[in-house]
Each structure stands twice: as structure tokens, then as C-alpha cells.
Design an enzyme around this catalytic site. Structure first.
Site, short mmCIF file in Angstrom:
data_model
loop_
_atom_site.label_atom_id
_atom_site.label_comp_id
_atom_site.label_asym_id
_atom_site.label_seq_id
_atom_site.Cartn_x
_atom_site.Cartn_y
_atom_site.Cartn_z
N TYR A 69 0.86 -1.19 0.00
CA TYR A 69 0.00 0.00 0.00
C TYR A 69 0.90 1.24 0.00
O TYR A 69 1.25 1.78 1.05
CB TYR A 69 -0.89 0.03 1.25
N PHE A 217 -13.73 -3.58 0.17
CA PHE A 217 -14.53 -2.82 -0.79
C PHE A 217 -16.03 -2.91 -0.47
O PHE A 217 -16.87 -2.85 -1.36
CB PHE A 217 -14.28 -3.28 -2.23
N GLY A 221 -17.69 -0.91 -3.34
CA GLY A 221 -18.44 -1.72 -4.29
C GLY A 221 -17.67 -1.95 -5.57
O GLY A 221 -16.48 -2.29 -5.57
#
Length: 301
Positions: A69, A217, A221
Site C-alpha cells: 500500500y 470494498f 463496491g
């Protein structure tokens, strides 16, 4: 109570092995910029640090991160280290290994089992720790995860890892892992408007085994790593208005309503959104509201 006074304790508690965590946690993916990885504009460093400290102030004691990340100028692990070290005794940091990005941010080949120790040690170095609380093996299309998970089990036996999890998996992979070592969590993509029979089955199996199911998510989405969803269904918007909250909070509340073993790890780079996400853990949906929302999760074909 207002969103500013609700703490993560309102979401309830689940245990990762012997580590109790509140069911609303924090995902570090969006700390580095307006979108994950190199996809957005790098964030202001002070703002990202403020987000992390605000989350902990609000009772968040489960943070999900990874060494991969990072953006051109920000590393989620380094930000966590700077903002929160020395770490509180009850803070659980979960990371994942398997995927690899080089110094330029380009994705490399999936790690071999013998390379996972290097991934674990990189997370240790960046976070400034001598062991990792939980490490997920993030599957990348491997047919079997036995060798990879076995390699992490050896690192667990060596004291570098306390607990193990798996990510991006199917039921057969969970069965493989359980033959090797205890699994405390499964982290799969799962969202209200993204029905998937495989992930629904994983949700059920985790409940049966007393394993945490940790969707990623859940708010974004179909937008995935690029941005939070803003094309909410009318049903979601109607229920949000009835509760006086945002559609994103309803999506998180629905996620937590899928079972007491479900944890949420919403991420944000906005300190105000941290309070909203945490407050979603206090929302209680009615049976009618759940029914209407569940209807959105049914495959259309």
C-alpha cells in the site's frame, strides 16, 4: 449520540485468535492518496496521520494494511508507524503478503512460498514491530495455497507471526489452510451490490468455523480501489434518509448485519469520514430494511 461521540465499541467485538477487536476497524489502503496505490493524487501527510489518530481516538483497534500500500510519496505502513507507535496493547494490526510491487510501483509476479519471509520482514521493518499480529496470505490465482500457507505457518512457529488468515479464496482453499494451521480470518471482496455465490458460501463457512469474515470494498463496491461508490441504489438512499445517515453508512451497517463474525475495515483519507464510518457500527436495521437490502444482493441471472 452523534457521529462524533459514537465509538467503535458500539459495533460489538469479535476475536481474532486470542485478540479481541471491535467489529468496525480501519483499512489503510486509502491513506496514501485519493485512490489506492498510484491511482490518485498523493495525500497530505499530516492529514493521513490525523486520520489514523482519529480512528484510534474513536476506539478502532483493528487496522488492516500491507507493505504494497504505497504511492509515489506515501507508505501506509510508515504512516501507521509514525502516527501510532508506540502501539497500544489492544491495537491489532493485520497485514497481507503475496502480491508484490517494485520500487517504481509496478506489480510484479506473485510471490513464491520461499519469498514470503521477505514480505513478512518488510512489514515488520516498516511497522517497527518484532512480530505481526495477523498475516493474511493473499491468493493470486494459485490453484493451491498449501505451500504458501505452509511457509507462513513456519514463520508463525518461529514467532514472527501470531495468527494467520487468507484472502481472495474459495472454500477449497480454506479447507487446505485448516489442514495446516488455524485460520483466524478470511478477507474476500464482498459488497451489498456485488453478489457472488462463492463469497456468500465463504461467509457461511467462516461463521460455522468461528472465523472472522472480513470484506474489503464493502463501501467502494464495484469502484474497487479507485474510489468510494457514489451510485447507490434508491433503496439504500431511502433507508439512509430514514436513519438520517449516509448511504455509505447503510452499506457498512448491512455488512455488519451479515453475522456476528463479520468485521468491517472501511478506509478513508478524510478525518470526518472516519467518524461516520465508526458511527455505522451503531446502526440497527429493521427486519424490513434488511429484507429490502438483501434483495439487492441476489444475483440477477
Amino acid at each position: 449520540m452523534t457521529a462524533e461521540t459514537i465509538t467503535a465499541e458500539a459495533s460489538g467485538t469479535f476475536t481474532l485468535g486470542d485478540l479481541p477487536v471491535h467489529r468496525i476497524g480501519f483499512g489503510a489502503m486509502r491513506l496514501t492518496g485519493s485512490a489506492a496505490f498510484h491511482l490518485g493524487t498523493p495525500s497530505a501527510r499530516a492529514r493521513s496521520i490525523a486520520v489514523l489518530r482519529r480512528a484510534v481516538e474513536l476506539g478502532v483497534n483493528h487496522i488492516d494494511t500491507a507493505a504494497f500500500y504505497f504511492s509515489a510519496t506515501r507508505s501506509a505502513n510508515e504512516l501507521i508507524n509514525t502516527a501510532l507507535a508506540p502501539y497500544a496493547d489492544d491495537l491489532v494490526i493485520t497485514t497481507k503478503v503475496g502480491p508484490f510491487r517494485d520500487y517504481y510501483g509496478e506489480w510484479g509476479a506473485a510471490a513464491r512460498p520461499d519469498q514470503l519471509r521477505g514480505h513478512v520482514e518488510e512489514n515488520l521493518r516498516q511497522l517497527g514491530r518484532d512480530h505481526l499480529d495477523v498475516v493474511n496470505f493473499r491468493r493470486q490465482e494459485q490453484d493451491s495455497i498449501a505451500e504458501h500457507f505452509g511457509a507462513l505457518a513456519e514463520l508463525r512457529a518461529a514467532g514472527l507471526i501470531r495468527h494467520l488468515g487468507i484472502s481472495g479464496v474459495q472454500p477449497r482453499h480454506l479447507a487446505e489452510a485448516l489442514e495446516i494451521a488455524p485460520v483466524v480470518c478470511v478477507q474476500n471482496r464482498y459488497a451489498l451490490d456485488r453478489p457472488d455465490p462463492v463469497d456468500d458460501e465463504m461467509l457461511r463457512l467462516c461463521g460455522e468455523h468461528g472465523i472472522a469474515f472480513v470484506p474489503f470494498f464493502a463501501v467502494a463496491g464495484n469502484a474497487g480501489a479507485r474510489a468510494a461508490a457514489d451510485d447507490h441504489d434508491d433503496t439504500v438512499r431511502d433507508i439512509a434518509r430514514a436513519h438520517g445517515v449516509s448511504p455509505a453508512q447503510i452499506r457498512l451497517a448491512w455488512t455488519l448485519h451479515q453475522g456476528p463474525h463479520v468485521l468491517a475495515i472501511p478506509g478513508t483519507g478524510n478525518p470526518d469520514h472516519v467518524a461516520e464510518n465508526v458511527a455505522a457500527g451503531a446502526l440497527r436495521l429493521t427486519a424490513d430494511e434488511l429484507g429490502r437490502l438483501n434483495a439487492l444482493h441476489v444475483p440477477t441471472n
